[in-house]
Structures are given as C-alpha cells and as structure tokens.
Design a protein around this motif. Structure first.
Motif, mmCIF file in Angstrom:
data_model
loop_
_atom_site.group_PDB
_atom_site.id
_atom_site.type_symbol
_atom_site.label_atom_id
_atom_site.label_comp_id
_atom_site.label_asym_id
_atom_site.label_seq_id
_atom_site.Cartn_x
_atom_site.Cartn_y
_atom_site.Cartn_z
ATOM 1 N N HIS A 1 -18.967 6.280 -5.756
ATOM 2 C CA HIS A 1 -19.273 5.020 -5.115
ATOM 3 C C HIS A 1 -20.178 5.273 -4.175
ATOM 4 O O HIS A 1 -20.638 3.898 -3.681
ATOM 5 C CB HIS A 1 -18.023 4.422 -4.669
ATOM 6 C CG HIS A 1 -17.008 4.010 -5.740
ATOM 7 N ND1 HIS A 1 -17.356 3.106 -6.699
ATOM 8 C CD2 HIS A 1 -15.669 4.548 -5.840
ATOM 9 C CE1 HIS A 1 -16.118 3.166 -7.406
ATOM 10 N NE2 HIS A 1 -15.282 4.206 -7.247
ATOM 11 N N ALA A 2 -20.832 6.367 -3.546
ATOM 12 C CA ALA A 2 -21.697 6.192 -2.679
ATOM 13 C C ALA A 2 -23.186 5.931 -3.070
ATOM 14 O O ALA A 2 -23.361 6.017 -4.281
ATOM 15 C CB ALA A 2 -21.965 7.754 -2.111
ATOM 16 N N PRO A 3 -23.839 5.292 -2.193
ATOM 17 C CA PRO A 3 -25.274 4.520 -2.654
ATOM 18 C C PRO A 3 -26.195 5.942 -3.314
ATOM 19 O O PRO A 3 -25.843 7.175 -2.552
ATOM 20 C CB PRO A 3 -25.818 4.182 -1.505
ATOM 21 C CG PRO A 3 -24.945 4.097 -0.406
ATOM 22 C CD PRO A 3 -23.748 4.987 -0.865
ATOM 23 N N TRP A 4 -26.832 5.683 -4.092
ATOM 24 C CA TRP A 4 -27.767 6.520 -4.530
ATOM 25 C C TRP A 4 -29.092 6.546 -3.800
ATOM 26 O O TRP A 4 -29.416 5.521 -3.162
ATOM 27 C CB TRP A 4 -28.349 6.088 -5.930
ATOM 28 C CG TRP A 4 -27.219 6.476 -7.072
ATOM 29 C CD1 TRP A 4 -26.218 5.845 -7.365
ATOM 30 C CD2 TRP A 4 -27.013 7.941 -7.761
ATOM 31 N NE1 TRP A 4 -25.210 6.418 -8.167
ATOM 32 C CE2 TRP A 4 -25.769 7.758 -8.371
ATOM 33 C CE3 TRP A 4 -27.477 9.173 -7.884
ATOM 34 C CZ2 TRP A 4 -25.341 8.788 -9.324
ATOM 35 C CZ3 TRP A 4 -27.301 9.937 -8.549
ATOM 36 C CH2 TRP A 4 -26.158 9.976 -9.250
ATOM 37 N N GLY A 5 -29.873 7.658 -3.845
ATOM 38 C CA GLY A 5 -31.113 7.682 -2.802
ATOM 39 C C GLY A 5 -30.894 8.943 -1.962
ATOM 40 O O GLY A 5 -29.713 9.037 -1.362
ATOM 41 N N GLY A 6 -32.068 9.736 -1.589
ATOM 42 C CA GLY A 6 -31.946 11.006 -1.059
ATOM 43 C C GLY A 6 -32.115 10.697 0.536
ATOM 44 O O GLY A 6 -31.915 9.439 1.039
ATOM 45 N N PRO A 7 -32.398 11.605 1.252
ATOM 46 C CA PRO A 7 -32.491 12.903 1.020
ATOM 47 C C PRO A 7 -31.053 13.492 0.561
ATOM 48 O O PRO A 7 -30.025 13.179 0.884
ATOM 49 C CB PRO A 7 -32.997 13.747 2.001
ATOM 50 C CG PRO A 7 -32.481 12.937 3.347
ATOM 51 C CD PRO A 7 -32.530 11.496 2.811
ATOM 52 N N TYR A 8 -31.164 14.838 -0.252
ATOM 53 C CA TYR A 8 -30.012 15.471 -0.853
ATOM 54 C C TYR A 8 -29.805 16.926 -0.056
ATOM 55 O O TYR A 8 -29.707 17.818 -1.138
ATOM 56 C CB TYR A 8 -29.817 15.304 -2.337
ATOM 57 C CG TYR A 8 -29.554 14.072 -2.818
ATOM 58 C CD1 TYR A 8 -28.410 13.372 -2.704
ATOM 59 C CD2 TYR A 8 -30.733 13.399 -3.632
ATOM 60 C CE1 TYR A 8 -28.334 11.867 -3.225
ATOM 61 C CE2 TYR A 8 -30.761 12.108 -3.917
ATOM 62 C CZ TYR A 8 -29.379 11.395 -3.755
ATOM 63 O OH TYR A 8 -29.104 10.202 -4.354
ATOM 64 N N LEU A 9 -30.279 17.077 1.031
ATOM 65 C CA LEU A 9 -30.632 18.464 1.502
ATOM 66 C C LEU A 9 -28.883 18.738 2.124
ATOM 67 O O LEU A 9 -28.182 17.954 2.768
ATOM 68 C CB LEU A 9 -31.494 18.407 2.671
ATOM 69 C CG LEU A 9 -32.736 17.999 2.292
ATOM 70 C CD1 LEU A 9 -33.744 18.000 3.468
ATOM 71 C CD2 LEU A 9 -33.146 19.145 1.209
ATOM 72 N N VAL A 10 -28.532 20.104 2.234
ATOM 73 C CA VAL A 10 -27.347 20.538 2.949
ATOM 74 C C VAL A 10 -26.942 19.933 4.269
ATOM 75 O O VAL A 10 -26.183 19.573 4.591
ATOM 76 C CB VAL A 10 -27.474 22.116 2.845
ATOM 77 C CG1 VAL A 10 -25.898 22.563 3.556
ATOM 78 C CG2 VAL A 10 -27.194 22.722 1.394
ATOM 79 N N ARG A 11 -28.131 19.912 5.080
ATOM 80 C CA ARG A 11 -27.901 19.356 6.291
ATOM 81 C C ARG A 11 -27.655 17.916 6.433
ATOM 82 O O ARG A 11 -26.947 17.487 7.169
ATOM 83 C CB ARG A 11 -29.187 19.616 7.070
ATOM 84 C CG ARG A 11 -30.544 18.895 6.732
ATOM 85 C CD ARG A 11 -31.592 19.036 7.755
ATOM 86 N NE ARG A 11 -33.017 18.478 7.628
ATOM 87 C CZ ARG A 11 -33.925 19.403 6.928
ATOM 88 N NH1 ARG A 11 -34.011 20.343 6.999
ATOM 89 N NH2 ARG A 11 -34.779 18.689 6.398
ATOM 90 N N ASP A 12 -28.040 17.190 5.492
ATOM 91 C CA ASP A 12 -27.648 15.694 5.244
ATOM 92 C C ASP A 12 -26.283 15.611 4.899
ATOM 93 O O ASP A 12 -25.434 14.918 5.598
ATOM 94 C CB ASP A 12 -28.634 15.135 4.415
ATOM 95 C CG ASP A 12 -30.092 15.056 4.894
ATOM 96 O OD1 ASP A 12 -30.304 14.740 5.997
ATOM 97 O OD2 ASP A 12 -30.913 15.524 3.949
ATOM 98 N N TYR A 13 -25.801 16.216 3.809
ATOM 99 C CA TYR A 13 -24.521 16.317 3.689
ATOM 100 C C TYR A 13 -23.621 16.699 4.745
ATOM 101 O O TYR A 13 -22.377 16.072 5.260
ATOM 102 C CB TYR A 13 -23.984 17.460 2.553
ATOM 103 C CG TYR A 13 -24.654 16.722 1.167
ATOM 104 C CD1 TYR A 13 -24.330 15.642 0.408
ATOM 105 C CD2 TYR A 13 -25.503 17.709 0.607
ATOM 106 C CE1 TYR A 13 -24.706 15.272 -0.431
ATOM 107 C CE2 TYR A 13 -25.991 17.256 -0.966
ATOM 108 C CZ TYR A 13 -25.688 15.952 -1.591
ATOM 109 O OH TYR A 13 -26.268 15.434 -2.582
ATOM 110 N N ALA A 14 -23.936 18.027 5.529
ATOM 111 C CA ALA A 14 -23.272 18.281 6.851
ATOM 112 C C ALA A 14 -23.270 17.379 7.843
ATOM 113 O O ALA A 14 -22.029 16.962 8.198
ATOM 114 C CB ALA A 14 -23.787 19.435 7.339
ATOM 115 N N ALA A 15 -24.104 16.208 8.004
ATOM 116 C CA ALA A 15 -24.107 15.353 8.995
ATOM 117 C C ALA A 15 -23.312 14.169 8.666
ATOM 118 O O ALA A 15 -22.583 13.686 9.396
ATOM 119 C CB ALA A 15 -25.610 14.870 9.396
#
Length: 75
Positions: A54-68
């Motif tokens: 259910h999360a919105p689409w659109g990047g960025p899709y970098l590991v650091r972004d997932y970690a944040a």
C-alpha cells in the motif's frame, strides 16, 4: 514517513519495538501468521516498503532510502 506508508502497530507500547520489514515483491501482510505470537512480547511496527503493498510508488529505491524509512518508522 517519506516514501512509505506506516500501516499499523500491534502489541503493548511497553514492550520492545520490532519492525517487520518484508522482502522484495512482498508486503507487511507476509508476516500475518506470526503477529499473534510476536505481539505477546514485542510492540510490532508493520509497514510496506516504498513502492510495495500500500506504499506510494515512486523512487528513489536505494538501500539508504529504505534504511532511512525503517529508522523513521521506529521514531
């Protein structure tokens, strides 16, 4: 939380937090069979990664972004 949608929290807020962070091509519901058992000892935070479930689409899709996203979810 930017890039993701915080879905729900289960369990007592007096218990230690646990973030259930799903894998690729999954959603927070992947852990549903474990919720009742884990919630007896943990304060569960359930969320979908950016661009999943259910999360919105659109990047960025970098590991650091997932970690944040994960860190922000637990604050």
């Amino acid at each position: 939380v930017r890039g993701m949608r915080h879905v729900t929290v289960i369990g007592s807020e007096h218990d230690p937090p646990m973030l259930l962070w799903h894998g690729v091509m999954r959603s927070y519901r992947s852990f549903a069979p474990l919720w009742p058992l884990l919630a007896q000892r943990w304060h569960l935070h359930l969320a979908d990664h950016r661009g999943h479930g259910h999360a919105p689409w659109g990047g960025p899709y970098l590991v650091r972004d997932y970690a944040a996203d994960a860190e922000a979810c637990l604050k």
